[in-house]
Design an enzyme around this catalytic site. Structure first.
Site, PDB file in Angstrom:
ATOM      1  N   HIS A 107      47.308  35.703  40.012  1.00  0.00           N
ATOM      2  CA  HIS A 107      47.087  34.246  40.013  1.00  0.00           C
ATOM      3  C   HIS A 107      46.693  33.775  41.420  1.00  0.00           C
ATOM      4  CE1 HIS A 107      50.271  34.578  36.724  1.00  0.00           C
ATOM      5  NE2 HIS A 107      49.249  34.066  36.098  1.00  0.00           N
ATOM      6  N   LEU A 127      54.203  33.319  38.484  1.00  0.00           N
ATOM      7  CA  LEU A 127      53.014  33.697  39.245  1.00  0.00           C
ATOM      8  C   LEU A 127      53.133  35.080  39.885  1.00  0.00           C
ATOM      9  CD1 LEU A 127      52.331  30.281  41.010  1.00  0.00           C
ATOM     10  CD2 LEU A 127      51.410  31.113  38.841  1.00  0.00           C
ATOM     11  N   GLN A 132      49.358  29.315  21.581  1.00  0.00           N
ATOM     12  CA  GLN A 132      48.661  30.601  21.662  1.00  0.00           C
ATOM     13  C   GLN A 132      49.570  31.793  21.375  1.00  0.00           C
ATOM     14  OE1 GLN A 132      47.597  29.773  25.928  1.00  0.00           O
ATOM     15  NE2 GLN A 132      47.830  31.976  26.161  1.00  0.00           N
ATOM     16  N   ASP A 167      42.011  39.313  31.410  1.00  0.00           N
ATOM     17  CA  ASP A 167      41.777  38.729  30.089  1.00  0.00           C
ATOM     18  C   ASP A 167      40.274  38.488  29.938  1.00  0.00           C
ATOM     19  OD1 ASP A 167      44.634  38.201  29.139  1.00  0.00           O
ATOM     20  OD2 ASP A 167      44.618  37.329  31.127  1.00  0.00           O
TER      21      ASP A 167
END
Ligand code: PAF
Length: 281
Positions: free
Chosen positions: A37, A33, A61, A150
């Site tokens: 986050h 983290l 992924q 993202d």
């Protein structure tokens, strides 16, 4: 913070919370983290009664030559940071339970998953949407939080949630940056000192695009060329793509007439960094 390792236990807790009428805010992560986050946790705390964070390094992924094995992991540190940030439940399922023997179901969002990062990481988004769909099925969140770093992932998950009538609202929260502008990422850890210094060019290139747009430049090709020229001045930087797209459907923009997502992916040695900015026109 309550640590939960099995799907059965998590499902029981979710059932209890729902019975009590509690709303669930969900922050899915792959751990290690950082403040990015934690900003998602803060947002979840503001809008929902209970904050659930998942920590799961999702093998589905990662491509065959990617960094699954060396992806940084520190569950103890994650638990302490999650507790300090206000997470109520930290859910760390085992891979063997998430993908038990004979597992054979995938979720793919066509189109959006094939552009930008999808070109050089063809299996990546299928892995992301599959695991997020599974996690939503287990945690049943009212709201799920994703970082804008993202932005393509967030757009794909929004489309998945809408296409599959999932009862979860998807919120995308702003990028958290280091003081020199580098977007926070667990992968920044891989950079050598020299690469770390050079990587600051990414945010400068994005800001340059923004100022060109604010100054009236509307041709995406001109802006992308200018950005590329800036980035290649750093010899270690190998550009994967620089894109200017519609933030919702990720379609390339030739002329910037509305809000634009300016996004890039650049390799520094073996480390692939992504970053973006949304320019409101
Ligand atoms: O953004 C990430 O950390 C991952 O892609 C996610 C959403 C947790 C799925 O594994």
């Amino acid at each position: 913070v309550k640590a939960v390792n099995t799907i059965a236990r998590m499902s029981t807790l979710v059932r209890m919370l729902k019975k009590e009428g509690k709303t669930i805010g969900f922050v899915p992560t792959m751990g290690y983290l950082h403040d990015g986050h934690l900003s998602l946790v803060k947002a979840a705390e503001k809008h929902t009664d209970v904050v659930v964070m998942s920590v799961f390094v999702n093998p589905a992924q990662f491509g065959p030559n990617e960094d699954f094995d060396k992806y940084p992991r520190d569950p103890k540190r994650d638990e302490v940071m999650a507790a300090q940030a206000g997470v109520d439940i930290i859910f760390c399922p085992r891979s063997s339970e998430m993908y038990s023997e004979g597992y054979s179901t995938c979720v793919t969002v066509e189109g959006l998953s094939q552009v930008m990062c999808g070109r050089s990481r063809p299996e990546h988004f299928r892995g992301v949407t599959t695991v997020v769909a599974k996690l939503f099925g287990i945690v049943k969140p009212d709201i799920a939080y994703f970082g804008q770093k993202d932005a393509q992932q967030a757009a794909i998950i929004k489309k998945m949630a809408s296409d599959l009538n999932m009862d979860t609202e998807i919120k995308m929260m702003p990028i958290v940056r280091e003081t020199d502008g580098l977007a926070m990422s667990s992968r920044n850890l891989y950079l050598s000192d020299a690469q770390r210094r050079d990587a600051t060019v990414l945010y400068r290139a994005l800001k340059r695009a923004e100022s060109l747009i604010f100054a009236g430049e509307r041709k995406a090709s001109v802006i992308k060329e200018d950005m590329k020229k800036m980035i290649v001045q750093k010899p270690a930087a190998k550009i994967d793509y620089v894109a200017i797209v519609n933030p919702c459907d990720l379609k390339d923009l030739e002329i910037i007439a509305k809000d634009a997502l300016v996004a890039l992916a650049v390799n520094f040695g073996k480390t692939r960094l992504i970053d973006n900015i949304i320019v409101e026109v």
